[in-house]
Design a protein around this motif. Sequence first.
Motif, PDB file in Angstrom:
ATOM      1  N   ASP A   1     -13.531  14.078  -7.107  1.00  0.00           N
ATOM      2  CA  ASP A   1     -14.454  15.156  -6.786  1.00  0.00           C
ATOM      3  C   ASP A   1     -15.603  15.110  -7.783  1.00  0.00           C
ATOM      4  O   ASP A   1     -15.673  14.248  -8.655  1.00  0.00           O
ATOM      5  CB  ASP A   1     -13.750  16.519  -6.824  1.00  0.00           C
ATOM      6  N   ASN A   2     -16.517  16.019  -7.658  1.00  0.00           N
ATOM      7  CA  ASN A   2     -17.613  16.151  -8.608  1.00  0.00           C
ATOM      8  C   ASN A   2     -17.132  17.012  -9.778  1.00  0.00           C
ATOM      9  O   ASN A   2     -16.914  18.221  -9.612  1.00  0.00           O
ATOM     10  CB  ASN A   2     -18.829  16.782  -7.950  1.00  0.00           C
ATOM     11  N   SER A   3     -16.949  16.396 -10.922  1.00  0.00           N
ATOM     12  CA  SER A   3     -16.440  17.096 -12.098  1.00  0.00           C
ATOM     13  C   SER A   3     -17.412  16.920 -13.250  1.00  0.00           C
ATOM     14  O   SER A   3     -18.098  15.893 -13.366  1.00  0.00           O
ATOM     15  CB  SER A   3     -15.058  16.566 -12.508  1.00  0.00           C
ATOM     16  N   VAL A   4     -17.438  17.928 -14.105  1.00  0.00           N
ATOM     17  CA  VAL A   4     -18.193  17.887 -15.347  1.00  0.00           C
ATOM     18  C   VAL A   4     -17.202  17.744 -16.491  1.00  0.00           C
ATOM     19  O   VAL A   4     -16.205  18.479 -16.553  1.00  0.00           O
ATOM     20  CB  VAL A   4     -19.053  19.150 -15.524  1.00  0.00           C
ATOM     21  N   VAL A   5     -17.442  16.800 -17.362  1.00  0.00           N
ATOM     22  CA  VAL A   5     -16.536  16.518 -18.483  1.00  0.00           C
ATOM     23  C   VAL A   5     -17.279  16.748 -19.777  1.00  0.00           C
ATOM     24  O   VAL A   5     -18.391  16.226 -19.968  1.00  0.00           O
ATOM     25  CB  VAL A   5     -15.999  15.073 -18.419  1.00  0.00           C
ATOM     26  N   MET A   6     -16.678  17.535 -20.654  1.00  0.00           N
ATOM     27  CA  MET A   6     -17.218  17.791 -21.992  1.00  0.00           C
ATOM     28  C   MET A   6     -16.236  17.215 -23.011  1.00  0.00           C
ATOM     29  O   MET A   6     -15.038  17.530 -22.974  1.00  0.00           O
ATOM     30  CB  MET A   6     -17.430  19.294 -22.209  1.00  0.00           C
TER      31      MET A   6
ATOM     32  N   HIS B   1     -13.463  21.405 -12.844  1.00  0.00           N
ATOM     33  CA  HIS B   1     -13.223  20.890 -11.502  1.00  0.00           C
ATOM     34  C   HIS B   1     -14.315  21.349 -10.538  1.00  0.00           C
ATOM     35  O   HIS B   1     -14.805  22.486 -10.601  1.00  0.00           O
ATOM     36  CB  HIS B   1     -11.857  21.366 -10.979  1.00  0.00           C
ATOM     37  N   GLY B   2     -14.646  20.448  -9.610  1.00  0.00           N
ATOM     38  CA  GLY B   2     -15.504  20.795  -8.488  1.00  0.00           C
ATOM     39  C   GLY B   2     -16.842  21.373  -8.871  1.00  0.00           C
ATOM     40  O   GLY B   2     -17.333  22.304  -8.220  1.00  0.00           O
ATOM     41  N   MET B   3     -17.481  20.846  -9.882  1.00  0.00           N
ATOM     42  CA  MET B   3     -18.775  21.361 -10.326  1.00  0.00           C
ATOM     43  C   MET B   3     -19.815  20.261 -10.238  1.00  0.00           C
ATOM     44  O   MET B   3     -19.620  19.158 -10.734  1.00  0.00           O
ATOM     45  CB  MET B   3     -18.680  21.887 -11.762  1.00  0.00           C
ATOM     46  N   ARG B   4     -20.910  20.573  -9.604  1.00  0.00           N
ATOM     47  CA  ARG B   4     -22.040  19.649  -9.503  1.00  0.00           C
ATOM     48  C   ARG B   4     -23.251  20.317 -10.135  1.00  0.00           C
ATOM     49  O   ARG B   4     -23.599  21.447  -9.792  1.00  0.00           O
ATOM     50  CB  ARG B   4     -22.324  19.302  -8.056  1.00  0.00           C
ATOM     51  N   LEU B   5     -23.896  19.620 -11.075  1.00  0.00           N
ATOM     52  CA  LEU B   5     -25.037  20.189 -11.779  1.00  0.00           C
ATOM     53  C   LEU B   5     -26.218  20.335 -10.829  1.00  0.00           C
ATOM     54  O   LEU B   5     -26.634  19.366 -10.181  1.00  0.00           O
ATOM     55  CB  LEU B   5     -25.413  19.303 -12.964  1.00  0.00           C
ATOM     56  N   ALA B   6     -26.722  21.549 -10.759  1.00  0.00           N
ATOM     57  CA  ALA B   6     -27.866  21.809  -9.885  1.00  0.00           C
ATOM     58  C   ALA B   6     -29.185  21.566 -10.592  1.00  0.00           C
ATOM     59  O   ALA B   6     -30.210  21.364  -9.937  1.00  0.00           O
ATOM     60  CB  ALA B   6     -27.811  23.250  -9.356  1.00  0.00           C
ATOM     61  N   ASN B   7     -29.203  21.595 -11.913  1.00  0.00           N
ATOM     62  CA  ASN B   7     -30.435  21.369 -12.669  1.00  0.00           C
ATOM     63  C   ASN B   7     -30.064  20.769 -14.022  1.00  0.00           C
ATOM     64  O   ASN B   7     -28.887  20.537 -14.324  1.00  0.00           O
ATOM     65  CB  ASN B   7     -31.224  22.673 -12.841  1.00  0.00           C
ATOM     66  N   THR B   8     -31.074  20.534 -14.824  1.00  0.00           N
ATOM     67  CA  THR B   8     -30.876  19.910 -16.144  1.00  0.00           C
ATOM     68  C   THR B   8     -30.960  20.915 -17.285  1.00  0.00           C
ATOM     69  O   THR B   8     -31.105  20.518 -18.434  1.00  0.00           O
ATOM     70  CB  THR B   8     -31.925  18.806 -16.349  1.00  0.00           C
ATOM     71  N   ASN B   9     -30.879  22.210 -16.973  1.00  0.00           N
ATOM     72  CA  ASN B   9     -30.965  23.213 -18.040  1.00  0.00           C
ATOM     73  C   ASN B   9     -29.781  23.113 -19.007  1.00  0.00           C
ATOM     74  O   ASN B   9     -29.917  23.405 -20.199  1.00  0.00           O
ATOM     75  CB  ASN B   9     -31.021  24.616 -17.436  1.00  0.00           C
ATOM     76  N   SER B  10     -28.632  22.715 -18.475  1.00  0.00           N
ATOM     77  CA  SER B  10     -27.448  22.644 -19.340  1.00  0.00           C
ATOM     78  C   SER B  10     -27.558  21.533 -20.376  1.00  0.00           C
ATOM     79  O   SER B  10     -26.919  21.597 -21.429  1.00  0.00           O
ATOM     80  CB  SER B  10     -26.194  22.430 -18.487  1.00  0.00           C
ATOM     81  N   LEU B  11     -28.365  20.502 -20.108  1.00  0.00           N
ATOM     82  CA  LEU B  11     -28.499  19.403 -21.064  1.00  0.00           C
ATOM     83  C   LEU B  11     -29.126  19.872 -22.369  1.00  0.00           C
ATOM     84  O   LEU B  11     -28.759  19.394 -23.444  1.00  0.00           O
ATOM     85  CB  LEU B  11     -29.327  18.273 -20.456  1.00  0.00           C
ATOM     86  N   GLN B  12     -30.065  20.799 -22.296  1.00  0.00           N
ATOM     87  CA  GLN B  12     -30.684  21.320 -23.510  1.00  0.00           C
ATOM     88  C   GLN B  12     -29.673  22.105 -24.346  1.00  0.00           C
ATOM     89  O   GLN B  12     -29.638  21.987 -25.572  1.00  0.00           O
ATOM     90  CB  GLN B  12     -31.882  22.197 -23.142  1.00  0.00           C
ATOM     91  N   THR B  13     -28.841  22.904 -23.651  1.00  0.00           N
ATOM     92  CA  THR B  13     -27.824  23.665 -24.382  1.00  0.00           C
ATOM     93  C   THR B  13     -26.796  22.743 -25.038  1.00  0.00           C
ATOM     94  O   THR B  13     -26.385  22.955 -26.182  1.00  0.00           O
ATOM     95  CB  THR B  13     -27.112  24.636 -23.429  1.00  0.00           C
ATOM     96  N   VAL B  14     -26.388  21.699 -24.308  1.00  0.00           N
ATOM     97  CA  VAL B  14     -25.426  20.743 -24.865  1.00  0.00           C
ATOM     98  C   VAL B  14     -26.017  20.038 -26.072  1.00  0.00           C
ATOM     99  O   VAL B  14     -25.328  19.792 -27.078  1.00  0.00           O
ATOM    100  CB  VAL B  14     -25.003  19.739 -23.786  1.00  0.00           C
ATOM    101  N   ALA B  15     -27.298  19.708 -26.026  1.00  0.00           N
ATOM    102  CA  ALA B  15     -27.944  19.056 -27.166  1.00  0.00           C
ATOM    103  C   ALA B  15     -27.929  19.958 -28.396  1.00  0.00           C
ATOM    104  O   ALA B  15     -27.767  19.473 -29.529  1.00  0.00           O
ATOM    105  CB  ALA B  15     -29.370  18.669 -26.803  1.00  0.00           C
TER     106      ALA B  15
END
Length: 566
Positions: free
Chosen positions: A229-234, A191-205
Motif C-alpha cells: 500500500d502507500n505507506s509513510v516511513v519515518m 499505514h495507507g498514507m499518501r503525501l498530498a503536498n511537500t509541506n511535511s518535508l520542511q517539518t521533517v528537516a
Amino acid sequence: MNRRGAETADPSGDLASLNLEPALSRASGPAPSLPHSASTPSFASFNPARACEHVGGTTYYFTAEEAAAQKSAEPPTVPAPFTAYVTPPPQVAPGRGAGSASLLGAARAPAGFFASDELREQILKQQSLMLVHPNPQAYPELPTEVDSYHELCPLEPPGPLQKSALFNCVTSVYKATNVKTGQCCCLRRIHGMRLANTNSLQTVAQWRKLSHTSLVALREFFTTKAFGDNSVVMVYDYYPGAETLMARHFSQPPQLNGFADPFQDPSIPRPYSAQKNAVLRQKNALMPEALIWGYIIQLSGVLRQIHAAGLACRVLDPTKILVTGQDRLHVNACGVLDVLLADSGNTNSMMMVQHYQQEDLVGLGKLLLALSCNSVLAVQPDNFNTSISIVERHYSADLKAVIMNLLVPNGGRQRSINDVMPMVGARFYQQLDASHRLCDRLEDELGREVQNGRLFRLLAKLSAITERPELNLDGAWAETGDRYMLKLFRDYVFHAVTEEGRPFLDMAHVVQCLNKLDAGSSDKVCLMSRDLQNVLVTTFSELKQCFERSFRELFEASLAKDPPGA
C-alpha cells in the motif's frame, strides 16, 4: 616453573645467533641436574672458573673472554636526563582509579582485567536483541527490503492492527538494518498514507536537525509501496531493550485484598467511586521523589530544546516515552503528528506552534501527576483534587508547585518551560552528580578492557605462527629458526607448571609476558624445551624481532599470487 613435553627440535640456528652455545655446552661431565623452576637453572657440569650473573632471579654463566667481548661490543652508555617523574615500562599494568573501589567494590584479581559481569550481560543482551529475526510463518507478508533497509523485524506482538489513540491512524514499528551503514534503526510506518503536498518535508528537516540525549532522533523520511500500500516511513534511532514509561511504572494492575481490580482497563467505563478508590490505593506504592525529579530534569531539558527550535513535542504520553538503563528517558515518535497535520492541509503557523507548546506543558504536568500518584487515572478531571491531595501529603511543596504551575492556567499569561528550571533548584546538582558517577563507572569499566584488543591481536598473530603444519611446502617451518623460539615462548607463557607438577594458571603472568613481548622489553627470559634438553636464554626484544620476522614472512606468503610449487 617447568616446561615439560615430548617433542624435540633443532634450535641450532638460533643458538648461533644468540651466542648461547657456551652456556648450553654439555660436551663433558655428567648430565645436568634440571631444576623445578626454569627461571633458576643450575648445571653441575659448568666450569667453576666461569663468572655468573643474577638478573631477575635467573643465573647467567659466562667466561671472562666472553664478558670482555660483550662489553667491547656494547655502545657507550649515555646517562638519561634528570626528570622529576619516572614513567614505568609499558608492560606494567596500572591499578584501578581512586573512585573505582567505592563504585564497584573490591574485585578479584582476574576480574581486574575484564568488565563487570553486570555490564557485560547488559551489553550482550542489547547486541542479541539487535540480531533478532522474525519467524516467517508469523509474518508471511513482511517484505525483505524497504528502500535502503533490510532484515525487518516487528517490535510489536502479532495481532490485529488497531488505530493509535494518540495519532488516530494505524501505525507499525519495525527494527531494520541500513544496508549502507549496517546500523540498526527503528522504522515507524504509517499505514495507507499518501503525501498530498511537500509541506511535511520542511517539518521533517527541522526535526532532523535536533539532537538531544533525551530525544529519539529522526534520521530519515520516505514513502514506499513495499508493504502493498502507500505507506509513510519515518526512521528513528533504535534503543535495544528499551521499554515504555507505561510498561515500567503503570503495567501492574491495582490489587483489592489479593484480588485483581475488575476496573483495571482504563477504556472500560467505571463508576467514580471505583476510580477514586483505585487512586487512593496506589499511595502505598508511590515512586521515590528523587526519581520523579530526575524525570522532570530530563523531560524539561528536551522540551526546552524542542521549543527553542520553534517546534512542539506533542507526544508526552507514557506509551511514547522510552526508558533505558538507569532511568534514562527518551521521547519517541516526535514529528509524526506534524507530518499528519501538514499533509491534512492545515498550516503550521507560529500561532499553532505556540498553542501546541502550551499543550506540551499541560501534558508534562499530567504525566508528572500520574507518576506521583502511580496511576494513569490520576489525570482524569474527577480525580484531580484527590490526586493533588496525595501529592501534598507524600511529597514536597516544590513538586506540588511544579505540577500546579503546569496544569493550572496563570491569568492567561504565556507560560514557558524555562519557568520550571528555578523550581528544580539545587536538585539539578544531584542529577549531575549521578551522571558523573555513571561516567566514572563506565570509564573504569573501559579501562579494564582497553588493552584487551591489543593483546588479542598479539595472540592471534602468535597462534597463526606456532604449530603451523607447513609454509611454502616446508613442513618444518614452524619448528625451526625464529618459530622454534616463539614455540618455546608460547610454552613458557601458557604451559607452565608448578614445582608439584600442577598447571600454573596466573593471569598476571600471561598479561605481563605478552606486554613485554609487545613492548620489546630488554628483560631476559629463560626458555626450556618440552623434553628438557634445550635451554635458551634470550630477551623479549629478540623474541619480538623473531615474532615480527615470522609474521612478515607469513603475511607475504598470504599475498603471493602464485601458490607454492605452481
